[in-house]
Write a protein that holds these residues in place. Structure first.
Motif, PDB file in Angstrom:
ATOM      1  N   SER A 180      -5.054  -2.285 -12.557  1.00 40.84           N
ATOM      2  CA  SER A 180      -4.588  -1.444 -13.648  1.00 40.84           C
ATOM      3  C   SER A 180      -3.083  -1.624 -13.825  1.00 40.84           C
ATOM      4  O   SER A 180      -2.354  -1.779 -12.843  1.00 40.84           O
ATOM      5  N   THR A 181      -2.629  -1.590 -15.078  1.00 38.12           N
ATOM      6  CA  THR A 181      -1.198  -1.635 -15.356  1.00 38.12           C
ATOM      7  C   THR A 181      -0.668  -0.252 -15.726  1.00 38.12           C
ATOM      8  O   THR A 181       0.469  -0.124 -16.177  1.00 38.12           O
ATOM      9  N   GLN A 182      -1.477   0.773 -15.532  1.00 40.67           N
ATOM     10  CA  GLN A 182      -1.029   2.135 -15.786  1.00 40.67           C
ATOM     11  C   GLN A 182      -0.022   2.568 -14.721  1.00 40.67           C
ATOM     12  O   GLN A 182       0.034   2.008 -13.624  1.00 40.67           O
ATOM     13  N   ASP A 183       0.772   3.588 -15.045  1.00 39.15           N
ATOM     14  CA  ASP A 183       1.739   4.112 -14.090  1.00 39.15           C
ATOM     15  C   ASP A 183       1.022   4.622 -12.838  1.00 39.15           C
ATOM     16  O   ASP A 183      -0.116   5.109 -12.908  1.00 39.15           O
ATOM     17  N   ILE A 184       1.690   4.513 -11.715  1.00 41.23           N
ATOM     18  CA  ILE A 184       1.168   5.101 -10.492  1.00 41.23           C
ATOM     19  C   ILE A 184       1.883   6.426 -10.249  1.00 41.23           C
ATOM     20  O   ILE A 184       3.032   6.622 -10.661  1.00 41.23           O
ATOM     21  N   HIS A 185       1.202   7.345  -9.575  1.00 43.05           N
ATOM     22  CA  HIS A 185       1.748   8.691  -9.366  1.00 43.05           C
ATOM     23  C   HIS A 185       1.707   9.021  -7.879  1.00 43.05           C
ATOM     24  O   HIS A 185       0.646   9.233  -7.309  1.00 43.05           O
ATOM     25  N   LEU A 186       2.883   9.055  -7.277  1.00 46.18           N
ATOM     26  CA  LEU A 186       3.008   9.251  -5.833  1.00 46.18           C
ATOM     27  C   LEU A 186       3.560  10.615  -5.451  1.00 46.18           C
ATOM     28  O   LEU A 186       3.294  11.099  -4.351  1.00 46.18           O
ATOM     29  N   ILE A 187       4.325  11.239  -6.337  1.00 46.83           N
ATOM     30  CA  ILE A 187       5.025  12.479  -6.012  1.00 46.83           C
ATOM     31  C   ILE A 187       4.819  13.499  -7.119  1.00 46.83           C
ATOM     32  O   ILE A 187       4.400  13.161  -8.228  1.00 46.83           O
ATOM     33  N   ASP A 188       5.153  14.741  -6.814  1.00 43.69           N
ATOM     34  CA  ASP A 188       5.089  15.824  -7.792  1.00 43.69           C
ATOM     35  C   ASP A 188       6.311  15.726  -8.700  1.00 43.69           C
ATOM     36  O   ASP A 188       7.446  15.894  -8.234  1.00 43.69           O
ATOM     37  N   PRO A 189       6.123  15.450 -10.005  1.00 44.77           N
ATOM     38  CA  PRO A 189       7.290  15.264 -10.887  1.00 44.77           C
ATOM     39  C   PRO A 189       8.118  16.524 -11.080  1.00 44.77           C
ATOM     40  O   PRO A 189       9.265  16.452 -11.541  1.00 44.77           O
ATOM     41  N   SER A 190       7.585  17.689 -10.725  1.00 46.65           N
ATOM     42  CA  SER A 190       8.324  18.941 -10.900  1.00 46.65           C
ATOM     43  C   SER A 190       9.232  19.254  -9.713  1.00 46.65           C
ATOM     44  O   SER A 190      10.049  20.169  -9.790  1.00 46.65           O
ATOM     45  N   LYS A 191       9.107  18.486  -8.624  1.00 52.78           N
ATOM     46  CA  LYS A 191       9.894  18.744  -7.422  1.00 52.78           C
ATOM     47  C   LYS A 191      11.128  17.861  -7.372  1.00 52.78           C
ATOM     48  O   LYS A 191      11.150  16.768  -7.934  1.00 52.78           O
ATOM     49  N   ARG A 192      12.169  18.355  -6.700  1.00 48.12           N
ATOM     50  CA  ARG A 192      13.380  17.574  -6.469  1.00 48.12           C
ATOM     51  C   ARG A 192      13.324  17.009  -5.055  1.00 48.12           C
ATOM     52  O   ARG A 192      12.933  17.693  -4.111  1.00 48.12           O
ATOM     53  N   TYR A 193      13.726  15.744  -4.917  1.00 48.10           N
ATOM     54  CA  TYR A 193      13.671  15.076  -3.616  1.00 48.10           C
ATOM     55  C   TYR A 193      15.072  14.615  -3.223  1.00 48.10           C
ATOM     56  O   TYR A 193      15.912  14.340  -4.090  1.00 48.10           O
ATOM     57  N   TYR A 240       0.879  -1.169   0.000  1.00 49.50           N
ATOM     58  CA  TYR A 240       0.000   0.000   0.000  1.00 49.50           C
ATOM     59  C   TYR A 240       0.914   1.216   0.000  1.00 49.50           C
ATOM     60  O   TYR A 240       1.699   1.416   0.946  1.00 49.50           O
ATOM     61  N   LEU A 241       0.831   2.022  -1.047  1.00 47.90           N
ATOM     62  CA  LEU A 241       1.698   3.186  -1.202  1.00 47.90           C
ATOM     63  C   LEU A 241       0.837   4.442  -1.195  1.00 47.90           C
ATOM     64  O   LEU A 241      -0.053   4.609  -2.044  1.00 47.90           O
ATOM     65  N   PHE A 242       1.109   5.355  -0.255  1.00 53.54           N
ATOM     66  CA  PHE A 242       0.330   6.576  -0.097  1.00 53.54           C
ATOM     67  C   PHE A 242       0.969   7.704  -0.900  1.00 53.54           C
ATOM     68  O   PHE A 242       2.180   7.938  -0.789  1.00 53.54           O
ATOM     69  N   ALA A 243       0.179   8.409  -1.690  1.00 54.57           N
ATOM     70  CA  ALA A 243       0.695   9.563  -2.420  1.00 54.57           C
ATOM     71  C   ALA A 243       1.156  10.635  -1.448  1.00 54.57           C
ATOM     72  O   ALA A 243       0.625  10.774  -0.344  1.00 54.57           O
ATOM     73  N   GLU A 244       2.160  11.389  -1.855  1.00 52.50           N
ATOM     74  CA  GLU A 244       2.743  12.408  -0.985  1.00 52.50           C
ATOM     75  C   GLU A 244       1.702  13.396  -0.470  1.00 52.50           C
ATOM     76  O   GLU A 244       1.752  13.813   0.694  1.00 52.50           O
ATOM     77  N   ASP A 245       0.737  13.769  -1.311  1.00 54.44           N
ATOM     78  CA  ASP A 245      -0.274  14.740  -0.896  1.00 54.44           C
ATOM     79  C   ASP A 245      -1.487  14.097  -0.228  1.00 54.44           C
ATOM     80  O   ASP A 245      -2.473  14.770   0.075  1.00 54.44           O
ATOM     81  N   MET A 246      -1.440  12.799  -0.011  1.00 50.16           N
ATOM     82  CA  MET A 246      -2.507  12.039   0.652  1.00 50.16           C
ATOM     83  C   MET A 246      -3.841  12.123  -0.103  1.00 50.16           C
ATOM     84  O   MET A 246      -4.910  11.995   0.479  1.00 50.16           O
ATOM     85  N   SER A 247      -3.755  12.281  -1.418  1.00 52.23           N
ATOM     86  CA  SER A 247      -4.969  12.309  -2.244  1.00 52.23           C
ATOM     87  C   SER A 247      -5.428  10.910  -2.614  1.00 52.23           C
ATOM     88  O   SER A 247      -6.583  10.729  -3.031  1.00 52.23           O
ATOM     89  N   LYS A 248      -4.559   9.921  -2.449  1.00 53.45           N
ATOM     90  CA  LYS A 248      -4.872   8.558  -2.866  1.00 53.45           C
ATOM     91  C   LYS A 248      -3.865   7.588  -2.277  1.00 53.45           C
ATOM     92  O   LYS A 248      -2.804   7.989  -1.777  1.00 53.45           O
ATOM     93  N   VAL A 249      -4.221   6.316  -2.371  1.00 54.44           N
ATOM     94  CA  VAL A 249      -3.319   5.244  -1.976  1.00 54.44           C
ATOM     95  C   VAL A 249      -3.472   4.136  -3.000  1.00 54.44           C
ATOM     96  O   VAL A 249      -4.570   3.920  -3.541  1.00 54.44           O
ATOM     97  N   TYR A 250      -2.379   3.465  -3.313  1.00 55.49           N
ATOM     98  CA  TYR A 250      -2.389   2.366  -4.272  1.00 55.49           C
ATOM     99  C   TYR A 250      -2.121   1.049  -3.555  1.00 55.49           C
ATOM    100  O   TYR A 250      -1.205   0.959  -2.725  1.00 55.49           O
TER     101      TYR A 250
END
Length: 237
Positions: free
Chosen positions: A141-154, A89-99
């Motif tokens: 789903s086999t689509q990509d999952i999105h956990l973080i903001d791609p414009s940010k550096r971590y 279970y992976l939680f998105a950084e902004d807590m909008s969803k979990v996979y």
């Protein structure tokens, strides 16, 4: 003991506020380390699955994690969220969803091939498993999952590694979680898919060998900046 839906919902609602408070002895952090393990272990015993398993959950080590996670391992093939194949279970950084995701660890591909070629290689392996598994669900789903903001550096590559390693997943949006029964049914199907994948590995004792064998069966570029040990995969299989 809270049920699965309550654990997920509580984390989605409270994590961002908890991150603004000290990490040490935090109430939500302690809850997250304890409740998922207790619940999933009791669920596995109740449903009668027979495999060597371990459940771990993390909100960080000494500081708050960007991506909190709950992981179910079949310990024959993985015991780390960076290697092997496992359920998470992976939680998105902004807590909008979990996979709920069937995952392939990214670290092997990064260490073996580097970032650029490693991404090509792991994508080939993911497609191999997606095409090999029979026991799936229309909700996967086999689509990509999105956990973080791609414009940010971590300051860590782990969140991106989780995104790269998704074989298949189910997305649950915050505020729209299904019933606990539905979430349990999804977990059951994902466990069965993991066990089917395990049955197709050429070696449960050497997951890196299995990774290399899978790559030897895919049509991808052959040139890369690191040269792995050569083995006769067909003979070993």
């Amino acid at each position: 003991m809270d049920d699965l839906r309550t654990i997920i919902d509580k984390t989605l609602k409270q994590y961002l506020n908890a991150k603004q408070t000290p990490f040490k002895d935090n109430q939500l952090a302690n809850y997250f380390r304890r409740e998922p393990k207790q619940y999933i272990e009791s669920y596995i015993k109740k449903t009668g699955f027979h495999f060597n398993y371990d459940v771990k959950s993390s909100v960080g080590n000494g500081r708050w994690a960007i991506i909190p996670w709950i992981v179910l391992f079949d310990t024959d093939i993985s015991n780390s969220a960076t290697n092997g194949i496992y359920i998470a279970y992976l939680f998105a950084e902004d807590m909008s969803k979990v996979y709920l995701s069937l995952m392939q660890g990214w670290t092997y591909y990064y260490n073996e091939f580097g970032t650029k070629i490693g991404q090509i290689k792991i994508n080939a392996a993911l497609n191999y498993w997606r095409n090999s598994l029979n026991l799936t669900s229309s909700t996967f789903s086999t689509q990509d999952i999105h956990l973080i903001d791609p414009s940010k550096r971590y300051d860590t590559s782990l969140p991106r590694g989780y995104e790269l390693g998704n074989i298949m997943s189910i997305k649950y949006d915050a505020g729209q979680l299904p019933t606990n029964q539905k979430m349990e049914d999804d977990l059951s199907l994902m466990i069965q898919s993991l066990e089917e994948l395990k049955s197709k590995l050429i070696s449960t004792k050497d997951i890196d060998l299995s990774n290399k064998y899978v790559l030897s069966r895919t049509n991808i570029i052959k040139n890369h900046k690191r040269t792995p040990t050569k083995r006769d995969y067909d003979q070993q299989s």
